[in-house]
Scaffold this motif. Structure first.
Motif, PDB file in Angstrom:
ATOM      1  N   GLN A  70       0.812  -1.211   0.000  1.00  9.91           N
ATOM      2  CA  GLN A  70       0.000   0.000   0.000  1.00  9.91           C
ATOM      3  C   GLN A  70       0.850   1.268   0.000  1.00  9.91           C
ATOM      4  O   GLN A  70       0.539   2.232  -0.684  1.00  9.91           O
ATOM      5  CB  GLN A  70      -0.891   0.002   1.246  1.00  9.91           C
ATOM      6  N   SER A  71       1.938   1.254   0.786  1.00  7.87           N
ATOM      7  CA  SER A  71       2.745   2.469   0.892  1.00  7.87           C
ATOM      8  C   SER A  71       3.607   2.684  -0.345  1.00  7.87           C
ATOM      9  O   SER A  71       3.994   3.805  -0.649  1.00  7.87           O
ATOM     10  CB  SER A  71       3.607   2.430   2.155  1.00  7.87           C
ATOM     11  N   GLN A  72       3.926   1.599  -1.088  1.00  5.62           N
ATOM     12  CA  GLN A  72       4.819   1.756  -2.246  1.00  5.62           C
ATOM     13  C   GLN A  72       4.083   1.864  -3.577  1.00  5.62           C
ATOM     14  O   GLN A  72       4.637   2.356  -4.548  1.00  5.62           O
ATOM     15  CB  GLN A  72       5.787   0.567  -2.318  1.00  5.62           C
ATOM     16  N   ALA A  73       2.860   1.357  -3.626  1.00  6.63           N
ATOM     17  CA  ALA A  73       2.164   1.261  -4.910  1.00  6.63           C
ATOM     18  C   ALA A  73       1.930   2.629  -5.543  1.00  6.63           C
ATOM     19  O   ALA A  73       1.618   3.598  -4.852  1.00  6.63           O
ATOM     20  CB  ALA A  73       0.837   0.535  -4.728  1.00  6.63           C
ATOM     21  N   THR A  74       2.129   2.690  -6.852  1.00  4.16           N
ATOM     22  CA  THR A  74       1.864   3.926  -7.600  1.00  4.16           C
ATOM     23  C   THR A  74       1.146   3.566  -8.889  1.00  4.16           C
ATOM     24  O   THR A  74       1.222   2.430  -9.365  1.00  4.16           O
ATOM     25  CB  THR A  74       3.157   4.688  -7.957  1.00  4.16           C
ATOM     26  N   VAL A  75       0.474   4.547  -9.430  1.00  5.54           N
ATOM     27  CA  VAL A  75      -0.315   4.321 -10.618  1.00  5.54           C
ATOM     28  C   VAL A  75      -0.012   5.438 -11.603  1.00  5.54           C
ATOM     29  O   VAL A  75       0.280   6.568 -11.192  1.00  5.54           O
ATOM     30  CB  VAL A  75      -1.816   4.286 -10.220  1.00  5.54           C
ATOM     31  N   PHE A  76      -0.036   5.114 -12.896  1.00  2.00           N
ATOM     32  CA  PHE A  76       0.194   6.162 -13.878  1.00  2.00           C
ATOM     33  C   PHE A  76      -0.627   5.924 -15.147  1.00  2.00           C
ATOM     34  O   PHE A  76      -0.606   4.833 -15.715  1.00  2.00           O
ATOM     35  CB  PHE A  76       1.674   6.250 -14.260  1.00  2.00           C
ATOM     36  N   ALA A  77      -1.368   6.947 -15.547  1.00  2.00           N
ATOM     37  CA  ALA A  77      -2.097   6.908 -16.810  1.00  2.00           C
ATOM     38  C   ALA A  77      -1.689   8.142 -17.615  1.00  2.00           C
ATOM     39  O   ALA A  77      -1.810   9.266 -17.128  1.00  2.00           O
ATOM     40  CB  ALA A  77      -3.606   6.909 -16.563  1.00  2.00           C
ATOM     41  N   ASP A  78      -1.183   7.920 -18.800  1.00  3.13           N
ATOM     42  CA  ASP A  78      -0.743   9.020 -19.663  1.00  3.13           C
ATOM     43  C   ASP A  78      -1.974   9.762 -20.218  1.00  3.13           C
ATOM     44  O   ASP A  78      -2.887   9.132 -20.757  1.00  3.13           O
ATOM     45  CB  ASP A  78       0.077   8.430 -20.815  1.00  3.13           C
ATOM     46  N   TYR A  79      -1.965  11.081 -20.078  1.00  2.00           N
ATOM     47  CA  TYR A  79      -3.077  11.906 -20.582  1.00  2.00           C
ATOM     48  C   TYR A  79      -3.360  11.636 -22.063  1.00  2.00           C
ATOM     49  O   TYR A  79      -4.503  11.658 -22.509  1.00  2.00           O
ATOM     50  CB  TYR A  79      -2.722  13.390 -20.364  1.00  2.00           C
ATOM     51  N   ARG A  80      -2.306  11.337 -22.814  1.00  2.00           N
ATOM     52  CA  ARG A  80      -2.475  11.097 -24.261  1.00  2.00           C
ATOM     53  C   ARG A  80      -3.274   9.835 -24.581  1.00  2.00           C
ATOM     54  O   ARG A  80      -3.743   9.643 -25.693  1.00  2.00           O
ATOM     55  CB  ARG A  80      -1.094  11.021 -24.936  1.00  2.00           C
ATOM     56  N   LYS A  81      -3.431   8.958 -23.552  1.00  2.00           N
ATOM     57  CA  LYS A  81      -4.278   7.780 -23.754  1.00  2.00           C
ATOM     58  C   LYS A  81      -5.743   8.195 -23.924  1.00  2.00           C
ATOM     59  O   LYS A  81      -6.567   7.420 -24.401  1.00  2.00           O
ATOM     60  CB  LYS A  81      -4.165   6.824 -22.561  1.00  2.00           C
ATOM     61  N   PHE A  82      -6.061   9.413 -23.456  1.00  2.00           N
ATOM     62  CA  PHE A  82      -7.433   9.927 -23.552  1.00  2.00           C
ATOM     63  C   PHE A  82      -7.546  10.949 -24.676  1.00  2.00           C
ATOM     64  O   PHE A  82      -8.459  10.904 -25.484  1.00  2.00           O
ATOM     65  CB  PHE A  82      -7.843  10.530 -22.201  1.00  2.00           C
ATOM     66  N   ASN A  83      -6.606  11.879 -24.663  1.00  2.00           N
ATOM     67  CA  ASN A  83      -6.537  12.924 -25.691  1.00  2.00           C
ATOM     68  C   ASN A  83      -5.131  12.916 -26.290  1.00  2.00           C
ATOM     69  O   ASN A  83      -4.186  13.264 -25.593  1.00  2.00           O
ATOM     70  CB  ASN A  83      -6.833  14.282 -25.047  1.00  2.00           C
ATOM     71  N   PRO A  84      -4.967  12.413 -27.507  1.00  2.00           N
ATOM     72  CA  PRO A  84      -5.995  12.200 -28.530  1.00  2.00           C
ATOM     73  C   PRO A  84      -6.553  10.774 -28.661  1.00  2.00           C
ATOM     74  O   PRO A  84      -7.547  10.580 -29.352  1.00  2.00           O
ATOM     75  CB  PRO A  84      -5.216  12.519 -29.810  1.00  2.00           C
ATOM     76  N   TYR A  85      -5.930   9.750 -27.977  1.00  2.00           N
ATOM     77  CA  TYR A  85      -6.242   8.371 -28.360  1.00  2.00           C
ATOM     78  C   TYR A  85      -7.715   7.960 -28.158  1.00  2.00           C
ATOM     79  O   TYR A  85      -8.407   7.620 -29.120  1.00  2.00           O
ATOM     80  CB  TYR A  85      -5.309   7.386 -27.637  1.00  2.00           C
ATOM     81  N   LEU A  86      -8.197   7.980 -26.907  1.00  2.00           N
ATOM     82  CA  LEU A  86      -9.534   7.440 -26.641  1.00  2.00           C
ATOM     83  C   LEU A  86     -10.625   8.179 -27.413  1.00  2.00           C
ATOM     84  O   LEU A  86     -11.535   7.555 -27.966  1.00  2.00           O
ATOM     85  CB  LEU A  86      -9.836   7.467 -25.135  1.00  2.00           C
ATOM     86  N   PHE A  87     -10.507   9.512 -27.428  1.00  2.00           N
ATOM     87  CA  PHE A  87     -11.549  10.286 -28.118  1.00  2.00           C
ATOM     88  C   PHE A  87     -11.256  10.459 -29.601  1.00  2.00           C
ATOM     89  O   PHE A  87     -11.978  11.156 -30.319  1.00  2.00           O
ATOM     90  CB  PHE A  87     -11.782  11.625 -27.401  1.00  2.00           C
ATOM     91  N   ASN A  88     -10.201   9.791 -30.048  1.00  3.48           N
ATOM     92  CA  ASN A  88      -9.883   9.683 -31.471  1.00  3.48           C
ATOM     93  C   ASN A  88      -9.885  11.044 -32.172  1.00  3.48           C
ATOM     94  O   ASN A  88     -10.526  11.230 -33.211  1.00  3.48           O
ATOM     95  CB  ASN A  88     -10.881   8.734 -32.151  1.00  3.48           C
ATOM     96  N   ILE A  89      -9.125  11.970 -31.535  1.00  2.00           N
ATOM     97  CA  ILE A  89      -9.049  13.326 -32.070  1.00  2.00           C
ATOM     98  C   ILE A  89      -8.311  13.296 -33.407  1.00  2.00           C
ATOM     99  O   ILE A  89      -7.219  12.740 -33.509  1.00  2.00           O
ATOM    100  CB  ILE A  89      -8.342  14.253 -31.049  1.00  2.00           C
ATOM    101  N   GLY A  90      -8.951  13.867 -34.414  1.00  2.00           N
ATOM    102  CA  GLY A  90      -8.375  13.831 -35.750  1.00  2.00           C
ATOM    103  C   GLY A  90      -8.655  12.522 -36.477  1.00  2.00           C
ATOM    104  O   GLY A  90      -8.166  12.318 -37.587  1.00  2.00           O
TER     105      GLY A  90
END
Ligand SMILES: [Zn+2]
Ligand SMILES: [Zn+2]
Length: 181
Positions: A70-90
């Motif tokens: 619990q004390s060591q765990a970290t999480v990371f999600a790259d913003y680019r996974k949402f914009n542009p990827y998930l919302f398929n910008i362009g």
């Protein structure tokens, strides 16, 4: 280690060893790429890749406590996974996942909300052992985690599967915000 033994020891020391750390030991010149990628990764004691991983696997599972995980765990999600990827910008990506999120009332302006919500739920569920082990190869161990979000177009909750990669010392990184229903 025998899990029943670790339970016995945890009773002695007063702190439950609910988690394991995968430790790869260099006893030969053959460094199996999968075991190398697992080296240092944390898993819930009843939800880890099969061990030993193959004949002559020298890896060990080291017991660690829930509080250490619990004390060591970290999480990371790259913003680019949402914009542009998930919302398929362009419309650059060969998927139509944006249609699903749009049907729930979301758009690219919700990228920061989705990123932080998925990070929050991902970390919480990882630490609760609520993940499914996915494919393991030379790139690492994948896990999937169910995420629930409120609809924005009307009342209700929708849920879907997100995809993650496991890294040493309790780190998980989002690979796919939406990997399926
Ligand atoms: Zn191996
Ligand atoms: Zn091994």
């Amino acid at each position: 280690m025998d899990f029943s033994l670790s339970k016995f020891l945890s009773g002695l020391w007063g702190e439950p060893y609910d988690w394991v750390k995968w430790v790869h030991r260099n006893f030969s010149d053959n460094h199996c790429p999968e075991c190398l990628m697992l080296d240092g990764c944390f898993f819930k004691g009843d939800n880890h890749p099969s061990h030993p991983h193959h004949p002559y696997c020298h890896c060990i599972l080291e017991n660690i406590s829930q509080s250490k995980a619990q004390s060591q765990a970290t999480v990371f999600a790259d913003y680019r996974k949402f914009n542009p990827y998930l919302f398929n910008i362009g419309k650059k990506y060969p998927h139509t996942k944006e249609k699903l999120f749009e049907s729930w009332g979301y758009n690219v302006n919700d990228s920061n909300f989705l990123k932080s919500e998925i990070e929050k739920q991902g970390l919480k569920k990882y630490l609760a052992g609520e993940y499914k082990l996915g494919n393991l190869n030379k790139d690492g161990q994948r896990i999937s985690i169910r995420i629930a979000i409120p609809r924005k177009d009307k009342e209700g909750i929708v849920s879907f599967i997100s995809g993650w990669m496991v890294y040493p010392n309790g780190k998980i990184r989002l690979t796919t915000p939406y990997g399926g229903k």
